[in-house]
Design an enzyme around this catalytic site. Structure first.
Site, PDB file in Angstrom:
ATOM      1  N   GLU A  55      -6.352  17.808  -3.043  1.00  0.00           N
ATOM      2  CA  GLU A  55      -5.576  18.718  -3.910  1.00  0.00           C
ATOM      3  C   GLU A  55      -6.500  19.756  -4.550  1.00  0.00           C
ATOM      4  O   GLU A  55      -6.154  20.930  -4.666  1.00  0.00           O
ATOM      5  CB  GLU A  55      -4.834  17.911  -4.984  1.00  0.00           C
ATOM      6  CG  GLU A  55      -3.730  17.056  -4.383  1.00  0.00           C
ATOM      7  CD  GLU A  55      -3.013  16.200  -5.422  1.00  0.00           C
ATOM      8  OE1 GLU A  55      -3.675  15.301  -5.965  1.00  0.00           O
ATOM      9  OE2 GLU A  55      -1.839  16.445  -5.690  1.00  0.00           O
ATOM     10  N   GLU A  91      -2.007   8.950  -1.458  1.00  0.00           N
ATOM     11  CA  GLU A  91      -1.467   8.391  -2.709  1.00  0.00           C
ATOM     12  C   GLU A  91      -0.317   7.422  -2.463  1.00  0.00           C
ATOM     13  O   GLU A  91      -0.155   6.421  -3.162  1.00  0.00           O
ATOM     14  CB  GLU A  91      -0.979   9.521  -3.634  1.00  0.00           C
ATOM     15  CG  GLU A  91      -2.083  10.284  -4.339  1.00  0.00           C
ATOM     16  CD  GLU A  91      -2.629  11.447  -3.542  1.00  0.00           C
ATOM     17  OE1 GLU A  91      -2.452  11.478  -2.311  1.00  0.00           O
ATOM     18  OE2 GLU A  91      -3.244  12.351  -4.162  1.00  0.00           O
TER      19      GLU A  91
HETATM   20  C1  LIG Z   1     -12.089   5.985   2.322  1.00  0.00           C
HETATM   21  C2  LIG Z   1     -12.605   5.487   0.980  1.00  0.00           C
HETATM   22  C3  LIG Z   1     -12.724   6.619   0.007  1.00  0.00           C
HETATM   23  C4  LIG Z   1     -14.021   4.873   1.164  1.00  0.00           C
HETATM   24  O1  LIG Z   1     -13.957   3.743   1.994  1.00  0.00           O
HETATM   25  P1  LIG Z   1     -15.245   2.811   2.194  1.00  0.00           P
HETATM   26  O2  LIG Z   1     -16.400   3.639   2.551  1.00  0.00           O
HETATM   27  O3  LIG Z   1     -14.815   1.725   3.120  1.00  0.00           O
HETATM   28  O4  LIG Z   1     -15.576   2.216   0.772  1.00  0.00           O
HETATM   29  P2  LIG Z   1     -14.678   1.342  -0.197  1.00  0.00           P
HETATM   30  O5  LIG Z   1     -15.255  -0.016  -0.269  1.00  0.00           O
HETATM   31  O6  LIG Z   1     -13.262   1.449   0.118  1.00  0.00           O
HETATM   32  O7  LIG Z   1     -14.912   2.095  -1.582  1.00  0.00           O
HETATM   33  C5  LIG Z   1     -16.190   2.146  -2.191  1.00  0.00           C
HETATM   34  C6  LIG Z   1     -16.027   1.972  -3.672  1.00  0.00           C
HETATM   35  O8  LIG Z   1     -15.317   3.086  -4.191  1.00  0.00           O
HETATM   36  C7  LIG Z   1     -14.177   2.654  -4.912  1.00  0.00           C
HETATM   37  N1  LIG Z   1     -13.130   3.680  -4.760  1.00  0.00           N
HETATM   38  C8  LIG Z   1     -12.718   4.260  -3.649  1.00  0.00           C
HETATM   39  N2  LIG Z   1     -11.823   5.208  -3.903  1.00  0.00           N
HETATM   40  C9  LIG Z   1     -11.661   5.221  -5.228  1.00  0.00           C
HETATM   41  C10 LIG Z   1     -10.865   5.978  -6.114  1.00  0.00           C
HETATM   42  N3  LIG Z   1     -10.064   6.974  -5.679  1.00  0.00           N
HETATM   43  N4  LIG Z   1     -10.945   5.710  -7.424  1.00  0.00           N
HETATM   44  C11 LIG Z   1     -11.759   4.748  -7.883  1.00  0.00           C
HETATM   45  N5  LIG Z   1     -12.554   3.987  -7.099  1.00  0.00           N
HETATM   46  C12 LIG Z   1     -12.495   4.235  -5.787  1.00  0.00           C
HETATM   47  C13 LIG Z   1     -13.805   1.334  -4.261  1.00  0.00           C
HETATM   48  O9  LIG Z   1     -13.038   0.556  -5.125  1.00  0.00           O
HETATM   49  C14 LIG Z   1     -15.206   0.755  -4.042  1.00  0.00           C
HETATM   50  O10 LIG Z   1     -15.712   0.328  -5.266  1.00  0.00           O
HETATM   51  P3  LIG Z   1     -15.878  -1.194  -5.581  1.00  0.00           P
HETATM   52  O11 LIG Z   1     -16.666  -1.741  -4.433  1.00  0.00           O
HETATM   53  O12 LIG Z   1     -14.469  -1.736  -5.581  1.00  0.00           O
HETATM   54  O13 LIG Z   1     -16.538  -1.274  -6.883  1.00  0.00           O
HETATM   55  C15 LIG Z   1     -11.665   4.411   0.437  1.00  0.00           C
HETATM   56  O14 LIG Z   1     -12.237   3.796  -0.672  1.00  0.00           O
HETATM   57  C16 LIG Z   1     -10.323   4.922   0.037  1.00  0.00           C
HETATM   58  O15 LIG Z   1      -9.458   5.047   0.871  1.00  0.00           O
HETATM   59  N6  LIG Z   1     -10.155   5.188  -1.259  1.00  0.00           N
HETATM   60  C17 LIG Z   1      -8.879   5.552  -1.844  1.00  0.00           C
HETATM   61  C18 LIG Z   1      -8.557   6.987  -1.627  1.00  0.00           C
HETATM   62  C19 LIG Z   1      -7.278   7.324  -2.339  1.00  0.00           C
HETATM   63  O16 LIG Z   1      -6.325   6.601  -2.290  1.00  0.00           O
HETATM   64  N7  LIG Z   1      -7.265   8.449  -3.009  1.00  0.00           N
HETATM   65  C20 LIG Z   1      -6.175   8.873  -3.806  1.00  0.00           C
HETATM   66  C21 LIG Z   1      -6.370   8.445  -5.214  1.00  0.00           C
HETATM   67  S1  LIG Z   1      -5.007   8.825  -6.267  1.00  0.00           S
HETATM   68  C22 LIG Z   1      -5.124  10.479  -6.474  1.00  0.00           C
HETATM   69  O17 LIG Z   1      -6.048  11.088  -6.017  1.00  0.00           O
HETATM   70  C23 LIG Z   1      -4.070  11.091  -7.302  1.00  0.00           C
HETATM   71  C24 LIG Z   1      -4.141  12.360  -7.635  1.00  0.00           C
HETATM   72  C25 LIG Z   1      -3.124  12.937  -8.500  1.00  0.00           C
HETATM   73  C26 LIG Z   1      -3.385  12.513  -9.913  1.00  0.00           C
HETATM   74  C27 LIG Z   1      -2.349  13.087 -10.781  1.00  0.00           C
HETATM   75  C28 LIG Z   1      -2.235  12.282 -11.978  1.00  0.00           C
HETATM   76  C29 LIG Z   1      -1.127  12.763 -12.826  1.00  0.00           C
HETATM   77  C30 LIG Z   1      -1.207  11.864 -13.956  1.00  0.00           C
HETATM   78  C31 LIG Z   1      -0.163  12.048 -15.005  1.00  0.00           C
HETATM   79  C32 LIG Z   1      -0.434  11.154 -16.193  1.00  0.00           C
HETATM   80  C33 LIG Z   1      -0.756   9.779 -15.781  1.00  0.00           C
HETATM   81  C34 LIG Z   1      -0.302   8.743 -16.753  1.00  0.00           C
HETATM   82  C35 LIG Z   1      -0.595   7.384 -16.157  1.00  0.00           C
HETATM   83  C36 LIG Z   1       0.460   6.394 -16.495  1.00  0.00           C
HETATM   84  C37 LIG Z   1       0.296   5.795 -17.849  1.00  0.00           C
HETATM   85  O18 LIG Z   1      -0.789   5.323 -18.170  1.00  0.00           O
HETATM   86  O19 LIG Z   1       1.267   5.770 -18.581  1.00  0.00           O
END
Ligand SMILES: CC(C)(COP(=O)(O)OP(=O)(O)OC[C@H]1O[C@@H](n2cnc3c(N)ncnc32)[C@H](O)[C@@H]1OP(=O)(O)O)[C@@H](O)C(=O)NCCC(=O)NCCSC(=O)/C=C/CCCCCCCCCCCCC(=O)O
Length: 725
Positions: free
Chosen positions: A104, A124
């Site tokens: 994004e 997501e």
């Molecule tokens: C492909 C990957 C990125 C990497 O894969 P790989 O190399 O195999 O490694 P992993 O083991 O998977 O990951 C390594 C470590 O990294 C951590 N990790 C990975 N991604 C994230 C992340 N996005 N955030 C945090 N941590 C992350 C993972 O846990 C490992 O750490 P650890 O070993 O566990 O310690 C793969 O990881 C992957 O696919 N990741 C996910 C990608 C994803 O899904 N991305 C989308 C995320 S959501 C997003 O981006 C949303 C955007 C819009 C936001 C808008 C928000 C509006 C909010 C409004 C208000 C909100 C109020 C909330 C409600 C309330 O409280 O009331």
């Protein structure tokens, strides 16, 4: 530093720096605001490039921040709007990944350059939410509604070459994406930016588009059974067609909050982190995933080329591991070889479409009848059918043929790993690797540790699982391990429900509406009813070994349902024979229809045994089946066969079609409330003391007495009994 800035002549390079995946945490967002603001104001800067440290652009919003106040500080979409409105051209240099909020952010930039190895996407939906930083509004404006819908609703990671074809990125480079982005930034200084501001693009609507969106809704309802996020994604994309960009953003935000209120995002995010935690195994000796070294697996062998063996060969080959595939006779070798080669051709075709060279991305497969050829392999996976004597015979041979440090794995789905290991001269090198069918597709791998399995063998098997792209979960050795052991009480309840008046299609419908990929009876028909029948016959629960005079519906003083046995005695083994709990168009057919024979049989059976009929109540079906699963899960924790509830949930989410948006059976029990689960089981058990599997587990009682603490606290609350692995 969450983001840094340097100057390359007149181009400012802002680098997101938040290892390991550059998640856009609150501190990163603050840093981006600061760095971008300064670059925008700096008169020496004529263009801006945005990239990520460690050759990763960004994995998106920091998922750990959802549900905390941190997510509410500095909105990502505000940053995106500022970037898009910039008077200086902004180029995203995408290396590694640009996922979710990461993409994004890149979409708000005026240009995007990607490295050929990069993957982009809006995943997501897989964690129960929607791209809520403008993604559902900008992407359709960039690549059109149908393509954007596919990307957003499926949440897949798109290779750079495909992203270029779709128009998500402007340029793909083989070498250094950052250098290419800086060059592009210099080139476009002074060019008009209006058309590059996606929020200003208008989408023209017509009735075809409306029909397309309506069809997408119907398809998503069927495909994602009960998951709310895919439907919210479609509604948000629909808003991009009808509303202004800003109204669309508002809709996106509303949809985000209504999703959050369903509880599904919390369950899916729990499932996401549980999968990552599963790889971080610990051992009662204090050894851990990060203290034990895995041995490299350079070559492997698979014994047996049935359905499981074939899938395992393909998995190894896809991980670029050369494989020797062995069968017991020439005819079976030929059949297996044909099947494996045809699967390999399909994989090669997929690789070609992605622009990769199959010969350098697939491990070679060599077929043989000769065990002698196994003398140099690093690891062998035995995948013959479930028969202890046969497995022992194979392990005796392997023990004498394979080099002393080779690992010997058994793909048993529930036999005693220690007994298999006992016939070898190296029980420390023997380990269970329980794949799920089809093994080249299913993500789950249960790694079963025997009494004498070495820490190196555990580390190696867990590491191999990761290399094969699986979610590997370390479990202890007990009959049927974790997943299949829990199935026992679940299928038992399903069977009792038939005795009490329901039909297979009613039970399946209730469980499928709950979200299961397949209800219990469809699942049994697919797996083959003869598998369980053979095992029950061996155990003396059915067939000639049952003592004379044993009541038909009782074994060893407990309730027993002979329904599946009777079906098997009539040659109804499920899909393979064209008849089972359902009838199929032909043997091997896939489309099951309710069978009048089954209905008639059940009616007669209930009459013969004078079974009291239950009033119809789909909620009761779900409760009995799901709580039976969870109760066995608590016993498994008590026994130390799984080290935490999260591992059990990972197994069910990835191997048994449990709906991820319900987190897994243990998470489900926790979200329903442990006191309620306990109360339901207690009532059932009181009324049915001959069903011991429904007797509430000690651990469930203990946790319920503590008021049902959140699942992440179970480990600490229960202390030692868990984590005996
Ligand atoms: C492909 C990957 C990125 C990497 O894969 P790989 O190399 O195999 O490694 P992993 O083991 O998977 O990951 C390594 C470590 O990294 C951590 N990790 C990975 N991604 C994230 C992340 N996005 N955030 C945090 N941590 C992350 C993972 O846990 C490992 O750490 P650890 O070993 O566990 O310690 C793969 O990881 C992957 O696919 N990741 C996910 C990608 C994803 O899904 N991305 C989308 C995320 S959501 C997003 O981006 C949303 C955007 C819009 C936001 C808008 C928000 C509006 C909010 C409004 C208000 C909100 C109020 C909330 C409600 C309330 O409280 O009331």
């Amino acid at each position: 530093m969450a983001a840094t800035r340097r100057l390359a002549n007149t181009v400012a390079v802002i680098t997101i720096s938040h290892p390991p995946v550059n998640a856009l945490s609150s501190s990163v967002r603050h840093a981006l605001v600061k760095e971008f603001g300064e670059a925008s104001r700096d008169p020496k800067v004529e263009a801006i490039v945005l990239n990520g440290s460690g050759r990763k652009f960004s994995a998106g919003a920091d998922i750990r921040e959802f549900g905390t106040s941190a997510i509410k500080t500095v909105s990502l979409e505000d940053i995106n709007s500022t970037i898009e409105a910039s008077q200086k051209p902004v180029v995203a240099a995408i290396e590694g990944i640009a996922l979710g909020g990461g993409l994004e952010l890149a979409l708000a930039c005026h240009y995007r350059v990607a490295d050929i190895q990069a993957k982009v996407g809006l995943p997501e939906v897989l964690i129960g939410i929607l791209p809520a930083a403008g993604g559902t509004q900008r992407l359709p404006r960039l690549i059109g509604v149908p393509a954007a819908l596919d990307v957003i609703v499926r949440g897949r990671h798109i290779p750079a070459s495909e992203a270029l074809k779709l128009g998500i990125v402007d340029e793909v480079v083989q070498g250094n994406a950052l250098d290419a982005a800086i060059q592009l930034a210099r080139k476009v200084i002074g060019y008009p930016l209006n058309k590059k501001r996606l929020s200003t693009v208008r989408i023209s609507s017509d009735s075809n588009l409306e029909d397309f969106l309506d069809t997408a809704v119907e398809k998503a309802k069927k495909q994602f059974r009960g998951a709310k996020a895919p439907l919210a994604c479609i509604e948000a994309v629909r808003a991009s067609v009808h509303l202004s960009y800003h109204q669309g953003l508002e809709k996106e935000r509303q949809l985000f909050f209504s999703l959050w209120a369903t509880g599904q995002p919390q369950a899916q995010q729990y499932a996401f982190f549980s999968e990552r935690e599963a790889g971080k195994w610990t051992h009662s000796s204090g050894a851990r995933w990060d203290t034990e070294e895995a041995k490299p697996i350079r070559t492997a062998a698979v014994i047996g080329l049935g359905t499981m063996g074939r899938g395992i060969v393909i998995s190894l080959s896809k991980a670029k591991i050369p494989v020797i595939a062995i069968e017991q006779d020439a005819q079976q070798l030929e059949v297996g070889k044909k099947a494996v080669n045809s699967l390999l051709e399909r994989e090669a075709e997929k690789l070609k479409q992605q622009g990769s060279v199959p010969s350098s991305n697939l491990g070679s497969v060599h077929f043989t009848l000769d065990f002698g050829e196994l003398q140099d392999v690093d690891l062998v996976i035995e995948a013959v059918y479930e028969n202890m004597e046969l497995k022992k015979e194979i392990f005796r041979k392997l023990s004498s043929v394979c080099k002393p440090d080779a690992f010997l794995c058994t793909n048993t789905s529930g036999l005693n790993v220690d007994e298999i290991a006992s016939v070898t001269h190296r029980p420390n090198q023997v380990i269970g690797t329980h794949f799920f069918s089809p093994a080249n597709i299913m993500r789950l791998l249960e790694v079963v540790r025997g009494q004498q399995t070495s820490l190196t063998a555990i580390a190696t098997a867990m590491n191999l699982g990761k290399k094969l792209g699986k979610v590997a979960v370390l479990v202890g050795n007990c009959p049927l391990f974790v997943g299949n052991r829990m199935l026992g009480p679940y299928l038992e309840q399903a069977s009792y429900l038939l005795e009490e008046g329901y039909y297979p299609e009613e039970v399946d419908q209730a469980m499928e509406e709950f979200g299961f990929a397949m209800g219990p009876f469809r699942m049994m028909d697919l797996a083959g009813l003869d598998v369980g029948w053979r095992s029950r016959t061996e155990k003396g629960l059915t067939g000639a070994k049952v003592p004379q005079g044993t009541p038909a519906r009782q074994r060893l003083g407990s309730r027993y349902s002979p329904l599946a046995d009777i079906l098997c005695e009539s040659g109804r083994f499920g899909q393979k024979t064209g008849r089972g709990w359902y009838q199929y168009e032909k043997p091997g057919g896939r489309t099951g229809k309710p069978d009048p024979w089954v209905k008639d049989f059940l009616q007669k059976y209930r009459k013969t045994h004078q079974i009291k009929q239950q009033p119809s109540n789909p909620e009761q079906i779900v409760e009995r089946c799901a709580f039976a699963l969870a109760n066995e899960g608590f016993r498994i924790l008590e026994d130390g066969i799984a080290s935490c509830p999260e591992d059990i949930d990972v197994i069910y989410n990835n191997g048994y079609g449990w709906p991820k948006y319900r987190g897994g059976p243990m998470y489900y029990a926790s979200s329903v409330g442990l006191p309620k689960v306990l109360d339901t089981l207690e009532k059932y058990y009181k009324a049915n003391p001959d069903v011991p599997s429904m007797k509430p587990a000690f651990l469930l009682k203990k946790l319920a007495a503590l008021g049902g603490p959140p699942i992440k606290e179970w480990r600490t609350q229960v202390g030692k009994p868990v984590n005996k692995l």
